[in-house]
Scaffold this active site. Sequence first.
Site, mmCIF file in Angstrom:
data_model
loop_
_atom_site.group_PDB
_atom_site.id
_atom_site.type_symbol
_atom_site.label_atom_id
_atom_site.label_comp_id
_atom_site.label_asym_id
_atom_site.label_seq_id
_atom_site.Cartn_x
_atom_site.Cartn_y
_atom_site.Cartn_z
ATOM 1 N N CYS A 1 0.834 -1.209 0.000
ATOM 2 C CA CYS A 1 0.000 0.000 0.000
ATOM 3 C C CYS A 1 0.871 1.262 0.000
ATOM 4 C CB CYS A 1 -0.993 -0.018 1.162
ATOM 5 S SG CYS A 1 -2.279 1.244 0.987
ATOM 6 N N HIS B 1 -3.765 -4.920 0.201
ATOM 7 C CA HIS B 1 -3.283 -5.443 1.481
ATOM 8 C C HIS B 1 -3.417 -6.962 1.550
ATOM 9 C CE1 HIS B 1 -2.577 -1.721 3.760
ATOM 10 N NE2 HIS B 1 -3.493 -1.220 2.953
ATOM 11 N N GLU C 1 -1.802 -8.959 3.392
ATOM 12 C CA GLU C 1 -1.666 -9.391 4.784
ATOM 13 C C GLU C 1 -3.017 -9.423 5.504
ATOM 14 O OE1 GLU C 1 -1.669 -4.950 5.315
ATOM 15 O OE2 GLU C 1 -1.100 -6.351 3.743
#
Length: 179
Positions: free
Chosen positions: A53, A157, A159
């Site tokens: 990001c 994102h 994660e």
Amino acid sequence: MDCFCQVARMSPPSLYGQEPDPLLKTTSLKRDKFELALFKLAWETHKPILGICRGVQLINVALGGTLYQDQSLMKRSVTVEHDQAPEFLGNVATHVVKVDGNLQKVLGNKILVNSLHHQMIKQLAKPLESLARAEDGVIEAVQSKDAIHPLLGIQWHPEMMLDHPEMRAIFTNYLSLFD
């Protein structure tokens, strides 16, 4: 330092030769100077770099590229809302990204991703090449053009979406760079 990962806050436009737009959110020049120094060290010593990001945005700026300070400033024929979900809903996929190059081996030709940003790459830095784009043309992933700088920058994102095998594969692929 063996890895460089980061998220959050916006990059000050002074770092890429622009005046702040009224739509720009909170920035931290002190944080950016620190992270740019970390990036420079990792880049110069050919360490594997992963930017997520804000990380991909900082990488692009560090290497001479620019950003749209807000998604509304990008002229596009198709509109994809890139600041769609609040952070607590970051595991929700919001739009399709077309994948190119080496990243296709990890993700396939298309992938559904989340989106939590309002800044995005405007002019891609010369040492980078685009690996993925949203339907509206927003660059969603980049890598270094040369093999001596192992680098992956991702606008979404992964994660936050680790329940998806392809998102875990991004990190597995990145970790393999340390072998």
